[in-house]
Design a protein around this motif. Structure first.
Motif, PDB file in Angstrom:
ATOM      1  N   PRO A 162       0.811  -1.226   0.000  1.00 37.70           N
ATOM      2  CA  PRO A 162       0.000   0.000   0.000  1.00 37.70           C
ATOM      3  C   PRO A 162       0.841   1.273   0.000  1.00 37.70           C
ATOM      4  O   PRO A 162       0.524   2.235  -0.713  1.00 37.70           O
ATOM      5  N   THR A 163       1.916   1.300   0.780  1.00 37.52           N
ATOM      6  CA  THR A 163       2.772   2.485   0.804  1.00 37.52           C
ATOM      7  C   THR A 163       3.409   2.721  -0.558  1.00 37.52           C
ATOM      8  O   THR A 163       3.454   3.855  -1.063  1.00 37.52           O
ATOM      9  N   GLU A 164       3.912   1.664  -1.179  1.00 38.50           N
ATOM     10  CA  GLU A 164       4.533   1.795  -2.501  1.00 38.50           C
ATOM     11  C   GLU A 164       3.522   2.243  -3.546  1.00 38.50           C
ATOM     12  O   GLU A 164       3.842   3.041  -4.434  1.00 38.50           O
ATOM     13  N   ARG A 165       2.283   1.746  -3.455  1.00 41.67           N
ATOM     14  CA  ARG A 165       1.246   2.170  -4.404  1.00 41.67           C
ATOM     15  C   ARG A 165       0.961   3.663  -4.247  1.00 41.67           C
ATOM     16  O   ARG A 165       0.820   4.393  -5.232  1.00 41.67           O
ATOM     17  N   THR A 166       0.888   4.113  -2.997  1.00 40.91           N
ATOM     18  CA  THR A 166       0.607   5.519  -2.761  1.00 40.91           C
ATOM     19  C   THR A 166       1.717   6.401  -3.308  1.00 40.91           C
ATOM     20  O   THR A 166       1.456   7.404  -4.000  1.00 40.91           O
ATOM     21  N   GLU A 167       2.957   6.047  -3.001  1.00 42.77           N
ATOM     22  CA  GLU A 167       4.087   6.841  -3.486  1.00 42.77           C
ATOM     23  C   GLU A 167       4.117   6.862  -5.005  1.00 42.77           C
ATOM     24  O   GLU A 167       4.375   7.899  -5.632  1.00 42.77           O
ATOM     25  N   SER A 168       3.843   5.711  -5.618  1.00 40.47           N
ATOM     26  CA  SER A 168       3.836   5.636  -7.080  1.00 40.47           C
ATOM     27  C   SER A 168       2.733   6.517  -7.669  1.00 40.47           C
ATOM     28  O   SER A 168       2.951   7.222  -8.670  1.00 40.47           O
ATOM     29  N   ALA A 203     -17.912 -14.207  -3.965  1.00 38.42           N
ATOM     30  CA  ALA A 203     -16.911 -13.141  -4.069  1.00 38.42           C
ATOM     31  C   ALA A 203     -16.273 -12.818  -2.728  1.00 38.42           C
ATOM     32  O   ALA A 203     -15.152 -12.312  -2.679  1.00 38.42           O
ATOM     33  N   ALA A 204     -16.970 -13.085  -1.622  1.00 40.04           N
ATOM     34  CA  ALA A 204     -16.461 -12.720  -0.300  1.00 40.04           C
ATOM     35  C   ALA A 204     -15.122 -13.362   0.008  1.00 40.04           C
ATOM     36  O   ALA A 204     -14.327 -12.833   0.791  1.00 40.04           O
ATOM     37  N   ASP A 205     -14.854 -14.519  -0.598  1.00 39.24           N
ATOM     38  CA  ASP A 205     -13.625 -15.252  -0.297  1.00 39.24           C
ATOM     39  C   ASP A 205     -12.514 -15.026  -1.324  1.00 39.24           C
ATOM     40  O   ASP A 205     -11.462 -15.659  -1.237  1.00 39.24           O
ATOM     41  N   LEU A 206     -12.741 -14.150  -2.298  1.00 37.83           N
ATOM     42  CA  LEU A 206     -11.657 -13.806  -3.217  1.00 37.83           C
ATOM     43  C   LEU A 206     -10.495 -13.197  -2.429  1.00 37.83           C
ATOM     44  O   LEU A 206     -10.692 -12.568  -1.396  1.00 37.83           O
ATOM     45  N   THR A 207      -9.275 -13.387  -2.906  1.00 32.13           N
ATOM     46  CA  THR A 207      -8.092 -12.929  -2.177  1.00 32.13           C
ATOM     47  C   THR A 207      -7.643 -11.564  -2.673  1.00 32.13           C
ATOM     48  O   THR A 207      -7.539 -11.322  -3.870  1.00 32.13           O
ATOM     49  N   VAL A 208      -7.380 -10.668  -1.716  1.00 33.45           N
ATOM     50  CA  VAL A 208      -6.813  -9.354  -2.014  1.00 33.45           C
ATOM     51  C   VAL A 208      -5.403  -9.344  -1.446  1.00 33.45           C
ATOM     52  O   VAL A 208      -5.208  -9.495  -0.239  1.00 33.45           O
ATOM     53  N   THR A 209      -4.415  -9.167  -2.302  1.00 31.39           N
ATOM     54  CA  THR A 209      -3.016  -9.203  -1.885  1.00 31.39           C
ATOM     55  C   THR A 209      -2.496  -7.798  -1.636  1.00 31.39           C
ATOM     56  O   THR A 209      -2.625  -6.914  -2.488  1.00 31.39           O
ATOM     57  N   TYR A 210      -1.908  -7.603  -0.465  1.00 34.55           N
ATOM     58  CA  TYR A 210      -1.370  -6.305  -0.070  1.00 34.55           C
ATOM     59  C   TYR A 210       0.146  -6.239  -0.226  1.00 34.55           C
ATOM     60  O   TYR A 210       0.779  -5.338   0.287  1.00 34.55           O
ATOM     61  N   GLY A 211       0.723  -7.175  -0.910  1.00 30.18           N
ATOM     62  CA  GLY A 211       2.174  -7.215  -1.072  1.00 30.18           C
ATOM     63  C   GLY A 211       2.817  -8.087  -0.029  1.00 30.18           C
ATOM     64  O   GLY A 211       3.340  -9.161  -0.332  1.00 30.18           O
ATOM     65  N   GLU A 212       2.740  -7.674   1.242  1.00 24.46           N
ATOM     66  CA  GLU A 212       3.360  -8.434   2.320  1.00 24.46           C
ATOM     67  C   GLU A 212       2.391  -9.408   2.982  1.00 24.46           C
ATOM     68  O   GLU A 212       2.796 -10.282   3.739  1.00 24.46           O
ATOM     69  N   PHE A 213       1.103  -9.257   2.737  1.00 27.25           N
ATOM     70  CA  PHE A 213       0.109 -10.149   3.314  1.00 27.25           C
ATOM     71  C   PHE A 213      -1.121 -10.131   2.415  1.00 27.25           C
ATOM     72  O   PHE A 213      -1.181  -9.384   1.435  1.00 27.25           O
ATOM     73  N   ALA A 214      -2.086 -10.975   2.729  1.00 29.27           N
ATOM     74  CA  ALA A 214      -3.305 -11.056   1.931  1.00 29.27           C
ATOM     75  C   ALA A 214      -4.502 -11.208   2.864  1.00 29.27           C
ATOM     76  O   ALA A 214      -4.381 -11.713   3.980  1.00 29.27           O
ATOM     77  N   LEU A 215      -5.665 -10.772   2.389  1.00 28.43           N
ATOM     78  CA  LEU A 215      -6.910 -10.892   3.140  1.00 28.43           C
ATOM     79  C   LEU A 215      -8.011 -11.369   2.203  1.00 28.43           C
ATOM     80  O   LEU A 215      -8.001 -11.046   1.005  1.00 28.43           O
ATOM     81  N   PRO A 216      -8.988 -12.123   2.726  1.00 29.77           N
ATOM     82  CA  PRO A 216     -10.172 -12.398   1.904  1.00 29.77           C
ATOM     83  C   PRO A 216     -10.904 -11.085   1.630  1.00 29.77           C
ATOM     84  O   PRO A 216     -10.825 -10.139   2.423  1.00 29.77           O
TER      85      PRO A 216
END
Length: 367
Positions: A162-168, A203-216
Motif C-alpha cells: 500500500p505504501t509503494e502504491r501511494t508513493e507511485s 466473491a467474499a472469499d476472493l483474495t486481495v493481496t497487499y504485497g506483504e500479506f493477503a486478506l479475503p
C-alpha cells in the motif's frame, strides 16, 4: 400491450432454455434490468441449464452472477441490496464523500498530518486533503484489481505494498493533488460496492493481496472501511469539520478484524525479536495463554487474544492478562494515532503480555 410481471416471471424457464420467441425474449430481458428478484431467478435458471452440459466445469466462476447482472444494469439500474460485509465500506465512503462535498476549493490543499507506527516509533508524514484522497484511491485499487476492475495505477502494475502504491500514484501526478481526485475516488468506491453487490456470496472469499500479506475480500473491504474512517477524521481535523465514529455494528466489525489479526502479527514480531517468546502453560499442543481484551462503549465486546500460537483461538480458560479500553481508542491505537502507553484505560495481569499485545496493535498501522 406490455406483459405483466406474473407472465414475465412464468417465461423465465423458457428464456433460460432459449425457447422464447424473439418478442418474448426482448420483453423478459427488458424486465430483468429493473426487477432484481427476477434477475436473480433468471441467473439461477441459466446456471441450472449450464450444469446440464457435462463438458462444463462444475466449479462456477464466482463472478458469473456479476457479469450477467452487470450487462442488465448497464441498460437500467435495479435496486440490489449491498451484502452485510460490504456495508461498512459503503457507509464510510459515503460519509467521507459528504464531507468532501461540503468543503471549499482552498480546503482541498489544507495540510493533513498523517501518522502511524513503524519499527515501534511514531512516523509522521505531511500531505493535503487531496493527497489523502489520492492515497485512498491508490490503495482501494488493490480491491479493484482483485475484482477485475480497472486499477487507478494503470494496467500491468507490479505487486506493490500500500505504501509503494501511494508513493507511485503521487509521483505519477502531473500536478499537486487537487479536488479533481474526488470523482475517480468516488466512482471507484461506487464500482466496488456495485460489483460485490451483484457478484454473489462466492466473491467474499476472493483474495486481495497487499504485497506483504493477503486478506479475503470481505476482510479487505472492512479494512478499507476502517482506513477510510481514520483518514476522514484526519481530513475533518484539518478543515475543522465535525465527524463521528462509525455506527456500533460497523465499529465492532473493525475491532473484530484487528483482534483476529493480532495473533499473527504478534508471531511476526517474535520472529524479528520484538516480542517475548511463546510460553506453554501445559503440554505441547495446548492452546497456550490468552489476553482478555475488553472493549467498552459503542461497538464493544470481549475478545480473547491467543498469545502463543497464531493459529490458535484464544481461550478464557488460560487468560493471563486483561486490558480494558474504549472501542474508538482501540481503533486509534490500531491506526497508530495514539501510542500503546496512552491506549489502555485498565490493565491487569502479565505486564509482558499486555505490552506485547498493545505494541503489536500499534504495529498494524501503516500509511
Amino acid at each position: 400491450m406490455p406483459l405483466s410481471h406474473t407472465v414475465l416471471k412464468s417465461l423465465l424457464g423458457a428464456w433460460a432454455l432459449s425457447a422464447c420467441s424473439a418478442a418474448e425474449t426482448e420483453a423478459v430481458e427488458d424486465h430483468l434490468t429493473g426487477c432484481a428478484p427476477c434477475a436473480e431467478e433468471a441467473l439461477r435458471l441459466r446456471n441450472a441449464v449450464s450444469l446440464l452440459h457435462e463438458d462444463r466445469d462444475l466449479d462456477l466462476d464466482p463472478m458469473l452472477r456479476f457479469r450477467v447482472l452487470d450487462n442488465c444494469l448497464k441498460r437500467r439500474p435495479a435496486r440490489i441490496p449491498v451484502p452485510a460485509w460490504a456495508a461498512p465500506y459503503d457507509a464510510e465512503t459515503a460519509r467521507l464523500d459528504a464531507l468532501l462535498r461540503d468543503i471549499g476549493e482552498s480546503e482541498w490543499h489544507a495540510p493533513v498530518r498523517l501518522k502511524w507506527y513503524e519499527d515501534d516509533a511514531l512516523v509522521r508524514r505531511k500531505s493535503t486533503v487531496a493527497g489523502v484522497i489520492g492515497h485512498l484511491l491508490a490503495v482501494d485499487g488493490l480491491v479493484s484489481g482483485a475484482l477485475g476492475l480497472a486499477d487507478p495505477l494503470g494496467p500491468d502494475v507490479p505487486e506493490l505494498t500500500p505504501t509503494e502504491r501511494t508513493e507511485s500514484f503521487w509521483k505519477a501526478l502531473d500536478r499537486p493533488p487537487n479536488r479533481t481526485l474526488r470523482a475517480p475516488w468516488r466512482d471507484q468506491s461506487h464500482a466496488l460496492v456495485q460489483t460485490v453487490s451483484v457478484a454473489g456470496p462466492g466473491a467474499a472469499d476472493l483474495t486481495v493481496t497487499y504485497g506483504e500479506f493477503a486478506l479475503p475480500l470481505q476482510d479487505a473491504l472492512l479494512e478499507r472501511a476502517f482506513e477510510c474512517w481514520v483518514h476522514a477524521e484526519d481530513i475533518a481535523n484539518a478543515v475543522a469539520y465535525p465527524y463521528d465514529p462509525p455506527s456500533g455494528p460497523h465499529l465492532r466489525g473493525m475491532i473484530d478484524l484487528a483482534a483476529r489479526l493480532l495473533p499473527g502479527a504478534l508471531a511476526h514480531r517474535r520472529r524479528s525479536g520484538r516480542a517475548a517468546p511463546p510460553r506453554r502453560l501445559v503440554a505441547a499442543g495446548s492452546p497456550g495463554r490468552s489476553l482478555h481484551l475488553e472493549v467498552e462503549g459503542v461497538g464493544g465486546g470481549h475478545w480473547y487474544i491467543a498469545l502463543d500460537s497464531p493459529a490458535a483461538l484464544g481461550s478464557p480458560d488460560h487468560t493471563v492478562a486483561q486490558v480494558a479500553m474504549d472501542g474508538v481508542e482501540f481503533c486509534r491505537l490500531v491506526a497508530g494515532h495514539i501510542s500503546p502507553q496512552e491506549a489502555a484505560a485498565g490493565q491487569d495481569g502479565d505486564r509482558e503480555a499486555i505490552h506485547d499485545v498493545l505494541t503489536t496493535a500499534a504495529s498494524l498501522s501503516r500509511l
